[in-house]
Design a protein around this motif. Structure first.
Motif, PDB file in Angstrom:
ATOM      1  N   VAL A 461       0.843  -1.203   0.000  1.00 31.27           N
ATOM      2  CA  VAL A 461       0.000   0.000   0.000  1.00 31.27           C
ATOM      3  C   VAL A 461       0.873   1.246   0.000  1.00 31.27           C
ATOM      4  O   VAL A 461       0.585   2.230  -0.713  1.00 31.27           O
ATOM      5  N   GLN A 462       1.945   1.229   0.782  1.00 28.74           N
ATOM      6  CA  GLN A 462       2.843   2.373   0.807  1.00 28.74           C
ATOM      7  C   GLN A 462       3.469   2.618  -0.563  1.00 28.74           C
ATOM      8  O   GLN A 462       3.570   3.763  -1.028  1.00 28.74           O
ATOM      9  N   SER A 463       3.882   1.532  -1.209  1.00 32.52           N
ATOM     10  CA  SER A 463       4.471   1.653  -2.541  1.00 32.52           C
ATOM     11  C   SER A 463       3.451   2.190  -3.542  1.00 32.52           C
ATOM     12  O   SER A 463       3.774   3.045  -4.385  1.00 32.52           O
ATOM     13  N   PHE A 464       2.216   1.724  -3.446  1.00 34.92           N
ATOM     14  CA  PHE A 464       1.153   2.189  -4.342  1.00 34.92           C
ATOM     15  C   PHE A 464       0.922   3.688  -4.177  1.00 34.92           C
ATOM     16  O   PHE A 464       0.826   4.437  -5.150  1.00 34.92           O
ATOM     17  N   ALA A 465       0.848   4.144  -2.906  1.00 39.85           N
ATOM     18  CA  ALA A 465       0.587   5.560  -2.654  1.00 39.85           C
ATOM     19  C   ALA A 465       1.728   6.425  -3.187  1.00 39.85           C
ATOM     20  O   ALA A 465       1.495   7.483  -3.810  1.00 39.85           O
ATOM     21  N   GLU A 466       2.964   6.003  -2.968  1.00 38.36           N
ATOM     22  CA  GLU A 466       4.099   6.767  -3.454  1.00 38.36           C
ATOM     23  C   GLU A 466       4.112   6.829  -4.977  1.00 38.36           C
ATOM     24  O   GLU A 466       4.401   7.877  -5.576  1.00 38.36           O
ATOM     25  N   ARG A 467       3.778   5.713  -5.600  1.00 39.39           N
ATOM     26  CA  ARG A 467       3.798   5.663  -7.063  1.00 39.39           C
ATOM     27  C   ARG A 467       2.713   6.553  -7.679  1.00 39.39           C
ATOM     28  O   ARG A 467       2.966   7.291  -8.625  1.00 39.39           O
ATOM     29  N   GLU A 468       1.519   6.511  -7.118  1.00 42.66           N
ATOM     30  CA  GLU A 468       0.406   7.280  -7.664  1.00 42.66           C
ATOM     31  C   GLU A 468       0.585   8.784  -7.464  1.00 42.66           C
ATOM     32  O   GLU A 468       0.176   9.581  -8.310  1.00 42.66           O
ATOM     33  N   LEU A 469       1.189   9.180  -6.331  1.00 43.44           N
ATOM     34  CA  LEU A 469       1.286  10.603  -6.000  1.00 43.44           C
ATOM     35  C   LEU A 469       2.693  11.147  -6.204  1.00 43.44           C
ATOM     36  O   LEU A 469       2.986  12.279  -5.761  1.00 43.44           O
ATOM     37  N   ASP A 470       3.550  10.389  -6.838  1.00 47.23           N
ATOM     38  CA  ASP A 470       4.972  10.741  -6.925  1.00 47.23           C
ATOM     39  C   ASP A 470       5.188  12.138  -7.487  1.00 47.23           C
ATOM     40  O   ASP A 470       6.008  12.897  -6.965  1.00 47.23           O
ATOM     41  N   GLY A 471       4.463  12.501  -8.519  1.00 48.59           N
ATOM     42  CA  GLY A 471       4.663  13.809  -9.140  1.00 48.59           C
ATOM     43  C   GLY A 471       4.441  14.953  -8.182  1.00 48.59           C
ATOM     44  O   GLY A 471       5.183  15.946  -8.190  1.00 48.59           O
ATOM     45  N   GLN A 521      -3.140  17.292 -12.700  1.00 48.04           N
ATOM     46  CA  GLN A 521      -3.226  16.189 -13.652  1.00 48.04           C
ATOM     47  C   GLN A 521      -1.927  16.047 -14.442  1.00 48.04           C
ATOM     48  O   GLN A 521      -1.475  14.927 -14.727  1.00 48.04           O
ATOM     49  N   GLY A 522      -1.303  17.186 -14.741  1.00 43.00           N
ATOM     50  CA  GLY A 522      -0.046  17.125 -15.475  1.00 43.00           C
ATOM     51  C   GLY A 522       1.055  16.491 -14.648  1.00 43.00           C
ATOM     52  O   GLY A 522       1.834  15.672 -15.154  1.00 43.00           O
ATOM     53  N   ARG A 523       1.138  16.864 -13.391  1.00 46.40           N
ATOM     54  CA  ARG A 523       2.197  16.304 -12.556  1.00 46.40           C
ATOM     55  C   ARG A 523       1.973  14.818 -12.268  1.00 46.40           C
ATOM     56  O   ARG A 523       2.926  14.054 -12.120  1.00 46.40           O
ATOM     57  N   LEU A 524       0.705  14.408 -12.131  1.00 50.52           N
ATOM     58  CA  LEU A 524       0.408  13.008 -11.827  1.00 50.52           C
ATOM     59  C   LEU A 524       0.265  12.156 -13.077  1.00 50.52           C
ATOM     60  O   LEU A 524       0.293  10.911 -12.996  1.00 50.52           O
ATOM     61  N   GLY A 525       0.051  12.798 -14.228  1.00 46.93           N
ATOM     62  CA  GLY A 525      -0.130  12.049 -15.466  1.00 46.93           C
ATOM     63  C   GLY A 525      -1.444  11.285 -15.492  1.00 46.93           C
ATOM     64  O   GLY A 525      -1.473  10.136 -15.990  1.00 46.93           O
ATOM     65  N   VAL A 526      -2.507  11.883 -14.954  1.00 56.26           N
ATOM     66  CA  VAL A 526      -3.808  11.215 -14.910  1.00 56.26           C
ATOM     67  C   VAL A 526      -4.880  12.156 -15.428  1.00 56.26           C
ATOM     68  O   VAL A 526      -4.671  13.368 -15.550  1.00 56.26           O
ATOM     69  N   ASP A 527      -6.031  11.591 -15.733  1.00 58.68           N
ATOM     70  CA  ASP A 527      -7.218  12.361 -16.109  1.00 58.68           C
ATOM     71  C   ASP A 527      -8.231  12.204 -14.981  1.00 58.68           C
ATOM     72  O   ASP A 527      -8.818  11.129 -14.810  1.00 58.68           O
ATOM     73  N   LEU A 528      -8.440  13.261 -14.197  1.00 57.46           N
ATOM     74  CA  LEU A 528      -9.335  13.171 -13.045  1.00 57.46           C
ATOM     75  C   LEU A 528     -10.796  13.091 -13.454  1.00 57.46           C
ATOM     76  O   LEU A 528     -11.660  12.819 -12.604  1.00 57.46           O
ATOM     77  N   ASP A 529     -11.093  13.331 -14.744  1.00 60.83           N
ATOM     78  CA  ASP A 529     -12.473  13.142 -15.193  1.00 60.83           C
ATOM     79  C   ASP A 529     -12.777  11.670 -15.415  1.00 60.83           C
ATOM     80  O   ASP A 529     -13.952  11.288 -15.527  1.00 60.83           O
ATOM     81  N   ASP A 530     -11.724  10.862 -15.500  1.00 58.18           N
ATOM     82  CA  ASP A 530     -11.909   9.418 -15.641  1.00 58.18           C
ATOM     83  C   ASP A 530     -12.126   8.825 -14.240  1.00 58.18           C
ATOM     84  O   ASP A 530     -11.280   8.982 -13.351  1.00 58.18           O
ATOM     85  N   PHE A 531     -13.262   8.145 -14.075  1.00 54.85           N
ATOM     86  CA  PHE A 531     -13.634   7.676 -12.728  1.00 54.85           C
ATOM     87  C   PHE A 531     -12.584   6.738 -12.137  1.00 54.85           C
ATOM     88  O   PHE A 531     -12.190   6.868 -10.980  1.00 54.85           O
ATOM     89  N   GLU A 532     -12.091   5.788 -12.951  1.00 60.99           N
ATOM     90  CA  GLU A 532     -11.154   4.803 -12.412  1.00 60.99           C
ATOM     91  C   GLU A 532      -9.842   5.461 -11.994  1.00 60.99           C
ATOM     92  O   GLU A 532      -9.284   5.146 -10.944  1.00 60.99           O
ATOM     93  N   GLN A 533      -9.339   6.402 -12.843  1.00 62.12           N
ATOM     94  CA  GLN A 533      -8.093   7.078 -12.490  1.00 62.12           C
ATOM     95  C   GLN A 533      -8.280   7.967 -11.263  1.00 62.12           C
ATOM     96  O   GLN A 533      -7.407   8.027 -10.384  1.00 62.12           O
TER      97      GLN A 533
END
Length: 549
Positions: A461-471, A521-533
């Protein structure tokens, strides 16, 4: 007296107990050789009197009076050397001694009284010296502990080490406040403590030695050595020295550890939560501490943002039996013990409602920190203003939280219940929606946040959180400028991606918020309008916040 008869020099005289055989446990304080018929007036009690009876031979009245005078003087025993005056045990003296309950021992072989006197006196002197040495050793050890700021338990452990028996501290109602000694022996003593303590009363038979705890003429507790097997005088001396140290410890305020009652509850509840000791082994301690345990419903609670002393007063005010103890700063465990015919949920709700009303009164109220610099954003529940009104607080006050686990009727399930309640309290500690929670928060109220709290120490879980929020996290660490973006992201996700509410809560315009969301979104590389992301980022942020706390 029984020990005297086992001495090698005494056995050489072939001793025989002809009267008072059931009184041989009487202590011998000194040895006195006397032939005078009125020897009793020369004694002060506890002496073992040695005589050949040369002045008593042929006068039965003198023989009987001799025994009676020794009895009146509270002599420990009389030893009669058989010989020219009395070739056989005299019946008159034997009958008189039996009536008085005075041990009468005859020596069938000639025996120099000087040897017996020397042997017993030297042993008494050595014993007295050993007692004084023990007293000074105990006093020195306990004083050193007090000076070093040791807790009550450390003092009791030291007392138990010297006494080699269970040590119990109680209040005047026989409620056990603290114990020390070998765990199995202590459990045996506590298993039926109230009956044992009351039956033993004030006597010191079977090695039960009591010392009052108090000062200025007022007694507020007792120290009990339970089953001390050593010399009674030594045990008494040890108990007195220990009591002096405990009174001094309490006068000094217990070195900030709270009252002894609070320390007792804290020790018990901490052991229950930690499961270092099986719950079944803690049952005697709970019963001896005054908690009803037979045919009861146990309600495990954990409160955040309320003082333990205030919670204890509230329990007494509402007439709810239970224990209260601070587990950590701002987190207090409460274990209610209710009759099985009462509605545990209703009583718990009543307790929580009363606590919230007390917390809403004017004056500072401690509460949980949200962990953010911005005002706590609302969640999916009622309007935050309405929530504050429902809590009875003001805009600057944080509501106390009462977390509860399901009621238990089995004592063995209490530790799991306390851990569940603590988990719930932790899950809402920095919750953005803490004000919108019910009066009593349960596991079903904390949802995903609760799961992340539970899994926060998992490396995956710690690795997941760091990876998702790394930017965002890397920039925040390097420049400190991304903390605002983290706050915006936290609010945006907590409000269900409601841009209008997020902009209003952060006091920015809609265009300014859009620019910040684009940067996130640019720093995380995600689209926050996409529900899954968005859900993935939200879970990572919850895990990150849980790890930070």
């Amino acid at each position: 007296m029984r020990q005297v008869l086992t001495l090698e020099r005494v056995l050489a005289g072939e001793p025989e107990v002809v009267a008072g055989a059931d009184r041989l446990d009487r202590p011998v304080r000194w040895v006195h050789v006397a032939e005078a018929a009125d020897v009793g007036v020369m004694l002060s009690g506890g002496e073992m009197v040695l005589t050949t009876g040369v002045l008593l031979a042929g006068d039965e009245e003198k023989q009987a009076e001799y025994i009676r005078s020794l009895h009146r003087a509270d002599a420990a025993a009389v030893v009669l050397g058989l010989g020219r005056a009395f070739p056989a045990p005299p019946d008159v003296m034997r009958r008189a001694a039996e009536r008085c309950g005075l041990p009468l021992v005859v020596l069938h072989r000639p025996f120099p009284f000087a040897e017996l006197t020397e042997e017993v006196q030297s042993r008494l002197v050595r014993q007295k010296f050993a007692s004084v040495s023990l007293s000074e050793a105990v006093r020195t050890a306990l004083t050193a502990l007090i000076t070093a700021g040791a807790p009550l338990q450390a003092l009791l452990d030291e007392i138990a080490r010297h006494s080699a028996c269970p040590v119990v501290v109680t209040n005047l109602a026989h409620r056990v406040l603290a114990t020390a000694g070998e765990r199995s022996a202590v459990d045996d003593v506590l298993r039926d403590w109230e009956r044992i303590a009351r039956q033993a009363g004030g006597s010191e038979g079977d090695g039960w030695i009591r010392a009052g705890l108090g000062g200025r003429g007022e007694i507020w507790g007792r120290l009990v050595l339970c089953g001390h097997r050593g010399d009674a005088a030594t045990g008494r001396l040890l108990a007195d020295r220990a009591a002096e140290a405990l009174v001094l410890h309490r006068m000094l305020g217990g070195h900030g550890g709270g009252t002894w009652e609070e320390q007792s509850a804290q020790s018990l509840l901490t052991d229950l939560v930690g499961e270092a000791v099986p719950a079944r082994q803690l049952l005697p301690r709970a019963r001896a501490a005054g908690l009803p345990v037979n045919r009861r419903t146990f309600v495990p609670l954990v409160a955040r943002g309320a003082e333990p002393a205030g919670l204890d007063r509230l329990l007494r005010l509402l007439g709810l039996p239970g224990l209260v103890a601070e587990l950590s700063d701002g987190l207090t465990a409460i274990l209610l013990s209710l009759p099985r015919d009462q509605d545990a949920d209703a009583l718990t709700a009543h307790f929580a409602a009363r606590l919230h009303r007390e917390a809403a009164r004017p004056g500072p109220v401690a509460g949980p920190d949200t962990g953010t610099g911005a005002p706590p954003p609302p969640g999916h529940g009622p309007d935050p203003g309405a929530a504050r009104a429902r809590a009875g607080g003001t805009s600057g006050r944080v509501r106390a939280v009462v977390a509860a686990a399901a009621a238990r009727t089995d004592w063995d399930e209490v530790p799991a219940g306390l851990r569940e309640a603590r988990h719930v309290a932790d899950a809402v500690a920095d919750s953005a929606t803490a004000r919108d929670l019910p009066a009593v928060v349960r596991l079903g109220d904390v949802h995903l946040r609760g799961l992340m709290r539970l899994l926060r120490d998992d490396p995956r879980v710690q690795s997941f959180a760091e990876r998702e929020l790394d930017g965002l996290l890397c920039e925040a660490t390097a420049t400190g400028t991304a903390h605002d973006l983290l706050d915006v992201l936290r609010t945006y996700l907590a409000t269900g991606r409601n841009k209008s509410r997020t902009a209003r809560l952060h006091h920015v315009s809609r265009p300014a918020l859009y620019r910040r969301l684009e940067a996130i979104q640019g720093r995380l590389g995600v689209d926050l309008d996409d529900f899954e992301q968005a859900a993935s980022v939200h879970i990572a942020l919850l895990a990150h916040d849980a790890q930070q706390r």
